[in-house]
Design a protein around this motif. Structure first.
Motif, PDB file in Angstrom:
ATOM      1  N   TYR A   1       1.169   9.051  -5.385  1.00 20.11           N
ATOM      2  CA  TYR A   1       1.794   8.120  -4.445  1.00 20.11           C
ATOM      3  C   TYR A   1       3.026   8.765  -3.810  1.00 20.11           C
ATOM      4  O   TYR A   1       3.799   9.445  -4.480  1.00 20.11           O
ATOM      5  CB  TYR A   1       2.240   6.838  -5.163  1.00 20.11           C
ATOM      6  CG  TYR A   1       1.107   5.995  -5.694  1.00 20.11           C
ATOM      7  CD1 TYR A   1      -0.210   6.270  -5.381  1.00 20.11           C
ATOM      8  CD2 TYR A   1       1.370   4.921  -6.535  1.00 20.11           C
ATOM      9  CE1 TYR A   1      -1.236   5.492  -5.875  1.00 20.11           C
ATOM     10  CE2 TYR A   1       0.342   4.133  -7.046  1.00 20.11           C
ATOM     11  CZ  TYR A   1      -0.955   4.424  -6.711  1.00 20.11           C
ATOM     12  OH  TYR A   1      -1.971   3.654  -7.202  1.00 20.11           O
TER      13      TYR A   1
ATOM     14  N   MET B   1       5.776   3.597  -0.599  1.00 18.84           N
ATOM     15  CA  MET B   1       5.166   2.269  -0.605  1.00 18.84           C
ATOM     16  C   MET B   1       5.524   1.536   0.685  1.00 18.84           C
ATOM     17  O   MET B   1       6.633   1.657   1.195  1.00 18.84           O
ATOM     18  CB  MET B   1       5.649   1.448  -1.802  1.00 18.84           C
ATOM     19  CG  MET B   1       4.881   0.135  -1.960  1.00 18.84           C
ATOM     20  SD  MET B   1       5.624  -1.005  -3.145  1.00 18.84           S
ATOM     21  CE  MET B   1       6.841  -1.815  -2.105  1.00 18.84           C
TER      22      MET B   1
ATOM     23  N   ASN C   1      -3.628  -3.036  -8.489  1.00 18.07           N
ATOM     24  CA  ASN C   1      -3.859  -4.408  -8.954  1.00 18.07           C
ATOM     25  C   ASN C   1      -4.801  -5.178  -8.037  1.00 18.07           C
ATOM     26  O   ASN C   1      -5.370  -6.202  -8.436  1.00 18.07           O
ATOM     27  CB  ASN C   1      -2.541  -5.176  -9.049  1.00 18.07           C
ATOM     28  CG  ASN C   1      -1.707  -4.737 -10.237  1.00 18.07           C
ATOM     29  OD1 ASN C   1      -2.158  -3.952 -11.065  1.00 18.07           O
ATOM     30  ND2 ASN C   1      -0.476  -5.219 -10.314  1.00 18.07           N
TER      31      ASN C   1
ATOM     32  N   TYR D   1       5.208  -2.438   2.581  1.00 20.36           N
ATOM     33  CA  TYR D   1       4.872  -3.860   2.486  1.00 20.36           C
ATOM     34  C   TYR D   1       5.192  -4.485   3.839  1.00 20.36           C
ATOM     35  O   TYR D   1       6.323  -4.405   4.314  1.00 20.36           O
ATOM     36  CB  TYR D   1       5.668  -4.552   1.378  1.00 20.36           C
ATOM     37  CG  TYR D   1       5.440  -6.051   1.348  1.00 20.36           C
ATOM     38  CD1 TYR D   1       4.257  -6.581   0.838  1.00 20.36           C
ATOM     39  CD2 TYR D   1       6.388  -6.932   1.859  1.00 20.36           C
ATOM     40  CE1 TYR D   1       4.030  -7.947   0.831  1.00 20.36           C
ATOM     41  CE2 TYR D   1       6.172  -8.300   1.846  1.00 20.36           C
ATOM     42  CZ  TYR D   1       4.999  -8.808   1.334  1.00 20.36           C
ATOM     43  OH  TYR D   1       4.768 -10.156   1.329  1.00 20.36           O
TER      44      TYR D   1
ATOM     45  N   TYR E   1       0.850  -1.187   0.000  1.00 21.05           N
ATOM     46  CA  TYR E   1       0.000   0.000   0.000  1.00 21.05           C
ATOM     47  C   TYR E   1       0.885   1.236   0.000  1.00 21.05           C
ATOM     48  O   TYR E   1       2.084   1.177   0.280  1.00 21.05           O
ATOM     49  CB  TYR E   1      -0.961  -0.001   1.194  1.00 21.05           C
ATOM     50  CG  TYR E   1      -0.320   0.135   2.553  1.00 21.05           C
ATOM     51  CD1 TYR E   1      -0.231   1.380   3.183  1.00 21.05           C
ATOM     52  CD2 TYR E   1       0.182  -0.972   3.222  1.00 21.05           C
ATOM     53  CE1 TYR E   1       0.352   1.513   4.439  1.00 21.05           C
ATOM     54  CE2 TYR E   1       0.765  -0.852   4.481  1.00 21.05           C
ATOM     55  CZ  TYR E   1       0.847   0.388   5.077  1.00 21.05           C
ATOM     56  OH  TYR E   1       1.431   0.517   6.326  1.00 21.05           O
ATOM     57  N   TYR E   2       0.278   2.376  -0.329  1.00 22.15           N
ATOM     58  CA  TYR E   2       1.012   3.615  -0.501  1.00 22.15           C
ATOM     59  C   TYR E   2       0.416   4.718   0.361  1.00 22.15           C
ATOM     60  O   TYR E   2      -0.811   4.827   0.490  1.00 22.15           O
ATOM     61  CB  TYR E   2       0.961   4.085  -1.959  1.00 22.15           C
ATOM     62  CG  TYR E   2       1.546   3.125  -2.953  1.00 22.15           C
ATOM     63  CD1 TYR E   2       2.872   3.229  -3.354  1.00 22.15           C
ATOM     64  CD2 TYR E   2       0.770   2.103  -3.506  1.00 22.15           C
ATOM     65  CE1 TYR E   2       3.416   2.340  -4.273  1.00 22.15           C
ATOM     66  CE2 TYR E   2       1.297   1.219  -4.428  1.00 22.15           C
ATOM     67  CZ  TYR E   2       2.620   1.338  -4.802  1.00 22.15           C
ATOM     68  OH  TYR E   2       3.150   0.454  -5.708  1.00 22.15           O
TER      69      TYR E   2
ATOM     70  N   HIS F   1      -2.270  -1.221  -3.606  1.00 19.69           N
ATOM     71  CA  HIS F   1      -1.848  -1.240  -5.003  1.00 19.69           C
ATOM     72  C   HIS F   1      -3.071  -1.456  -5.897  1.00 19.69           C
ATOM     73  O   HIS F   1      -3.921  -2.299  -5.607  1.00 19.69           O
ATOM     74  CB  HIS F   1      -0.839  -2.372  -5.207  1.00 19.69           C
ATOM     75  CG  HIS F   1      -0.117  -2.298  -6.518  1.00 19.69           C
ATOM     76  ND1 HIS F   1      -0.734  -2.552  -7.723  1.00 19.69           N
ATOM     77  CD2 HIS F   1       1.171  -1.984  -6.817  1.00 19.69           C
ATOM     78  CE1 HIS F   1       0.136  -2.412  -8.708  1.00 19.69           C
ATOM     79  NE2 HIS F   1       1.298  -2.065  -8.194  1.00 19.69           N
TER      80      HIS F   1
END
Length: 458
Positions: A163, A166, A213, A168, A154-155, A211
């Protein structure tokens, strides 16, 4: 074998049956080229099925071998026919036996290959894993389920929506939770039977975004069942009073009308009352003709977060030595631990008043730190939110947190482990938030801070 794979293989068998009748027509009219082309496609179809069967680790070797034997028999029949299809006896033999051989192969595959459900959980913040955990454990213990946990990036967002940074958090999950890398696992190819999400916002959040996607509108294309479980629980709505019912429902709108809720095939919320809140808000948004849709996909069966909190025990947690040193007095007796929670809404609504209240609270707890230890657990997105929405408050807020950490008289808890803080604390103090609803399950005292009330000496 995953259900999606097995279903696709069974569809391939059905396509092969349809191809047989076309092949026979071409053979009978001496159309060699199209007959050969279809026979080649039949061979490619069973070879692809054989490749999937060979890699299937869920089915016993003996059953796989049986299926592969039937596939080999069918493939041999196809090759023989292709090489000799100009001969009348070959055509007659093909017409008489090919469907029987394929039916035997398909039945062997259908009955012998073990079918499992592929279920994928897509958390994004480790601190929100508790909204999935009991559901994950239940499915992980089911021998007919293959369960994956795949944390997604996520950002943080800049004020203009671009953005910034990031994040993770795959390394921050409990050690007993096996993690699957989102970089190595393509959901569009494996097509899970079920995907669980707990971020409903897609591109509608002003502070952070997962993200793209993994937006719900994308995930719907990759699964047969998209399930949304909120990462939060809310104070239980009292809908019994007709004078306040509509306002209570309206006040929950921003939690409800989000892409993840709308796109999900199933939504699991904390209670039947909360289901009513969701159904009413979504019906108002979509029109009365949509009510049945929401009634059928919203389930008020309870939040895994509440289920988990009810079973928390302080003795189940080994505390960091630096925490122990603050909690225990020199004689070994334990100081009271107050869980201090500062949330997003209060800061965004009250601005400088809430900054002053936090300063005031810290001063009071510092003066009483011989008897009470403050375990301060701010919302993990406060800094990102202030940077995006209240940049003028960010420097002052960071000065307060840095000072608290440097003075080292209390505990600053920015770990993902919310359960530990709830379990070891003796009481809750702070803002209204979903954490209040969780803490209520413990039966321990709760006090809500009021930014209008400051210490006289402040």
């Amino acid at each position: 074998m995953h259900k999606y794979q097995k279903d696709n293989c069974l569809k391939t068998f059905d396509v092969l049956f349809e191809a047989h009748s076309e092949i026979i027509k071409y053979m009978e009219s001496d159309e060699i080229q199209p007959a050969e082309s279809l026979l080649d496609q039949c061979l490619q179809g069973v070879v692809s099925i054989a490749s999937i069967v060979e890699k299937d680790e869920e089915t016993a070797a003996e059953q796989r071998s049986e299926v592969l034997g039937h596939i080999e028999e069918y493939g041999g029949f196809v090759i023989e026919t292709r090489d000799c299809h100009g001969q009348k006896e070959v055509v007659d033999r093909f017409k008489k036996h090919i469907d029987k051989v394929l039916l035997k192969t398909k039945n062997s595959f259908a009955n012998s290959i073990r079918q499992t459900r592929l279920v994928v959980f897509l958390p994004y913040k480790a601190s929100m894993w508790d909204s999935f955990e009991t559901e994950w454990r239940r499915l992980d213990e089911d021998p007919d389920c293959d369960v994956k946990v795949m944390p997604i990036p996520y950002y943080d967002l800049n004020p203009d929506g671009s953005y910034r940074q990031m994040h993770y958090e795959g390394a921050d999950f409990p050690k007993d939770v096996p993690i699957t890398s989102c970089e190595l696992y393509d959901l569009s190819k494996v097509h899970p039977d079920t995907i669980y999400i707990h971020n409903p916002y897609d591109d509608m959040n002003l502070v952070t975004t997962i993200h793209p996607n993994f937006y719900s509108k994308q995930l719907k294309q990759y699964t047969d069942e998209l399930i949304y479980i909120p990462y939060f629980v809310l104070w239980e709505p009292d809908l019994s009073n007709p004078d306040t019912r509509d306002k209570i429902i309206e006040d929950h709108k921003h939690f409800v009308v989000n892409p993840g809720v709308i796109n999900a095939d199933k939504v699991i919320v904390q209670s039947e009352n909360m289901k009513t809140v969701y159904v009413e808000n979504l019906t108002k948004w979509g029109g009365e003709q949509t009510r049945e849709i929401w009634e059928n996909k919203i389930f008020g069966t309870g939040s895994p977060k509440l289920e988990r909190v009810a079973n928390l025990k302080a003795e189940d947690y080994i505390l960091p030595p630096e925490w122990e040193a603050k909690i225990l007095r020199p004689d070994g007796t334990k100081r009271k631990i107050i869980l201090y929670n500062t949330g997003l809404s209060a800061l965004l609504n009250e601005n400088e008043k809430m900054i002053a209240k936090i300063r005031d609270n810290l001063l009071i707890f510092k003066e009483n730190s011989e008897d009470v230890i403050l375990l301060w657990r701010p919302h993990p997105l406060i800094e990102a939110t202030l940077k995006s929405m209240r940049p003028g408050l960010l420097e002052e807020y960071k000065e307060i947190t840095d000072s608290f950490k440097n003075e080292d008289w209390g505990i600053f808890d920015d770990t993902p482990n919310l359960d530990r803080a709830i379990a070891i604390s003796d009481a809750y103090y702070g803002d209204w938030s979903s954490l209040v609803t969780l803490y209520k399950e413990t039966g321990k005292p709760i006090m809500i801070q009021n930014c209008e009330v400051l210490n006289d000496n402040a």
